[in-house]
Scaffold this motif. Structure first.
Motif, PDB file in Angstrom:
ATOM      1  N   UNK A  59      -9.898  37.078  21.052  1.00  0.00           N
ATOM      2  CA  UNK A  59      -9.116  35.783  20.710  1.00  0.00           C
ATOM      3  C   UNK A  59      -7.925  36.375  20.202  1.00  0.00           C
ATOM      4  N   UNK A  60      -7.919  37.203  19.136  1.00  0.00           N
ATOM      5  CA  UNK A  60      -6.798  37.722  18.343  1.00  0.00           C
ATOM      6  C   UNK A  60      -5.757  38.433  19.088  1.00  0.00           C
ATOM      7  N   UNK A  61      -6.464  39.338  19.916  1.00  0.00           N
ATOM      8  CA  UNK A  61      -5.471  40.108  20.837  1.00  0.00           C
ATOM      9  C   UNK A  61      -4.564  39.250  21.701  1.00  0.00           C
ATOM     10  N   UNK A  62      -5.081  38.260  22.441  1.00  0.00           N
ATOM     11  CA  UNK A  62      -4.366  37.249  23.162  1.00  0.00           C
ATOM     12  C   UNK A  62      -3.365  36.583  22.395  1.00  0.00           C
ATOM     13  N   UNK A  63      -3.582  36.021  21.436  1.00  0.00           N
ATOM     14  CA  UNK A  63      -3.007  35.230  20.324  1.00  0.00           C
ATOM     15  C   UNK A  63      -1.692  36.108  20.013  1.00  0.00           C
ATOM     16  N   UNK A  64      -1.818  37.112  19.448  1.00  0.00           N
ATOM     17  CA  UNK A  64      -0.936  38.235  19.073  1.00  0.00           C
ATOM     18  C   UNK A  64      -0.026  38.379  20.145  1.00  0.00           C
ATOM     19  N   UNK A  65      -0.369  38.869  21.599  1.00  0.00           N
ATOM     20  CA  UNK A  65       0.236  38.948  22.580  1.00  0.00           C
ATOM     21  C   UNK A  65       1.203  37.755  22.941  1.00  0.00           C
ATOM     22  N   UNK A  66       0.692  36.607  22.646  1.00  0.00           N
ATOM     23  CA  UNK A  66       1.273  35.068  22.738  1.00  0.00           C
ATOM     24  C   UNK A  66       2.512  35.112  21.725  1.00  0.00           C
ATOM     25  N   UNK A  67       2.190  35.361  20.449  1.00  0.00           N
ATOM     26  CA  UNK A  67       3.050  35.240  19.285  1.00  0.00           C
ATOM     27  C   UNK A  67       4.245  36.443  19.333  1.00  0.00           C
ATOM     28  N   UNK A  68       4.210  37.502  19.958  1.00  0.00           N
ATOM     29  CA  UNK A  68       4.873  38.499  20.045  1.00  0.00           C
ATOM     30  C   UNK A  68       6.012  38.190  21.246  1.00  0.00           C
ATOM     31  N   UNK A  69       5.535  37.388  22.415  1.00  0.00           N
ATOM     32  CA  UNK A  69       6.341  36.738  23.339  1.00  0.00           C
ATOM     33  C   UNK A  69       7.151  35.810  22.657  1.00  0.00           C
ATOM     34  N   UNK A  70       6.675  34.883  21.801  1.00  0.00           N
ATOM     35  CA  UNK A  70       7.745  33.855  21.189  1.00  0.00           C
ATOM     36  C   UNK A  70       8.497  34.746  20.116  1.00  0.00           C
ATOM     37  N   UNK A  71       8.169  35.738  19.410  1.00  0.00           N
ATOM     38  CA  UNK A  71       9.050  36.208  18.677  1.00  0.00           C
ATOM     39  C   UNK A  71      10.150  37.207  19.439  1.00  0.00           C
ATOM     40  N   UNK A  72      10.073  37.595  20.476  1.00  0.00           N
ATOM     41  CA  UNK A  72      10.852  38.183  21.511  1.00  0.00           C
ATOM     42  C   UNK A  72      11.928  37.083  22.144  1.00  0.00           C
ATOM     43  N   UNK A  73      11.363  35.777  22.166  1.00  0.00           N
ATOM     44  CA  UNK A  73      12.473  34.883  22.713  1.00  0.00           C
ATOM     45  C   UNK A  73      13.218  34.297  21.508  1.00  0.00           C
ATOM     46  N   UNK A  74      12.571  34.399  20.097  1.00  0.00           N
ATOM     47  CA  UNK A  74      13.404  34.003  18.939  1.00  0.00           C
ATOM     48  C   UNK A  74      14.418  35.219  18.735  1.00  0.00           C
ATOM     49  N   UNK A  75      14.173  36.194  18.907  1.00  0.00           N
ATOM     50  CA  UNK A  75      14.935  37.368  18.577  1.00  0.00           C
ATOM     51  C   UNK A  75      16.471  37.174  19.642  1.00  0.00           C
ATOM     52  N   UNK A  76      15.965  36.876  20.789  1.00  0.00           N
ATOM     53  CA  UNK A  76      16.838  36.836  21.778  1.00  0.00           C
ATOM     54  C   UNK A  76      17.800  35.613  21.786  1.00  0.00           C
ATOM     55  N   UNK A  77      17.428  34.636  20.968  1.00  0.00           N
ATOM     56  CA  UNK A  77      18.349  33.330  20.627  1.00  0.00           C
ATOM     57  C   UNK A  77      19.692  33.722  20.028  1.00  0.00           C
ATOM     58  N   UNK A  78      20.771  33.021  20.408  1.00  0.00           N
ATOM     59  CA  UNK A  78      22.192  33.361  19.863  1.00  0.00           C
ATOM     60  C   UNK A  78      22.063  33.250  18.196  1.00  0.00           C
ATOM     61  N   UNK A  79      22.904  34.348  17.652  1.00  0.00           N
ATOM     62  CA  UNK A  79      22.950  34.473  16.250  1.00  0.00           C
ATOM     63  C   UNK A  79      23.300  33.438  15.498  1.00  0.00           C
ATOM     64  N   UNK A  80      24.167  32.739  16.082  1.00  0.00           N
ATOM     65  CA  UNK A  80      24.825  31.467  15.546  1.00  0.00           C
ATOM     66  C   UNK A  80      23.602  30.394  15.264  1.00  0.00           C
ATOM     67  N   UNK A  81      22.578  30.145  15.871  1.00  0.00           N
ATOM     68  CA  UNK A  81      21.703  29.414  15.880  1.00  0.00           C
ATOM     69  C   UNK A  81      20.971  29.232  14.510  1.00  0.00           C
TER      70      UNK A  81
END
Length: 192
Positions: A59-81
């Motif tokens: 469970x933890x491994x898959x959830x961490x993978x999921x959370x890392x994808x969201x973190x990557x999407x967050x990091x890619x958002x415009x800096x002005x947001x």
């Protein structure tokens, strides 16, 4: 560069994870045994433990993978947001996926609420907050307080995780509701 052995090991781990999550979606976490997972993955119980220390680790491994994808999407958002705008935009594809795969997503969200997973989910939330906090710190108004002494990034990350968790909890009980709207409503409690 990864070796053939490392790639093979990762391929086997991925196969076990996929088999396990299918079983979890069908039967729930507590009702699914390591033996069933091993059999579905075409291996022995003993071989399973060469790849994973516990069933909870699946469970933890898959959830961490999921959370890392969201973190990557967050990091890619415009800096002005701002923080909330960027978080909401980063989780939007996840919300859409949950709603597109309604029945499977509901089964998994309900499964993650099983009592046997409480400590695993708490660990996941702790790790996810730690992953998001540095990304959110860049989106908050600057202060003279050093990052490692500023509670705001952790507070915003924690609030975002709780908003998502709250929306999913309500959706699990009321699957006729829109998960995206529930998330918007949960996040609005912190964005006012």
């Amino acid at each position: 560069m990864t070796t053939l052995r490392e790639r093979t090991r990762q391929a086997v781990r991925d196969e076990v994870l996929t088999a396990a999550w299918r079983l979890f979606a069908r039967h729930g976490f507590e009702a699914t045994t390591v033996e069933q997972i091993a059999e579905a993955a075409g291996m022995s119980r003993r071989s399973f433990f060469r790849y994973f220390a516990t069933k909870e680790e699946l469970i933890l491994v898959r959830l961490i993978e999921h959370d890392e994808k969201i973190a990557a999407l967050l990091a890619a958002r415009p800096a002005t947001e701002g923080a909330w705008t960027a978080i909401r935009a980063a989780v939007a594809p996840i919300m859409e996926s949950h709603e597109q795969h309604h029945d499977r997503s509901l089964a998994l969200i309900r499964m993650m609420r099983e009592p046997g997973l409480r400590s695993t989910i708490a660990e996941r939330e702790r790790l996810w907050i730690g992953l998001m906090a540095p990304l959110l710190a860049k989106r908050l108004p600057r202060t003279s307080v050093p990052f490692d002494q500023d509670p705001r990034p952790l507070a915003v990350a924690g609030a975002a995780v709780m908003a998502l968790s709250s929306a999913q909890a309500i959706w699990a009980e009321h699957p006729d509701k829109s998960l995206s709207r529930l998330l918007d409503r949960a996040m609005s409690a912190f964005d006012s």
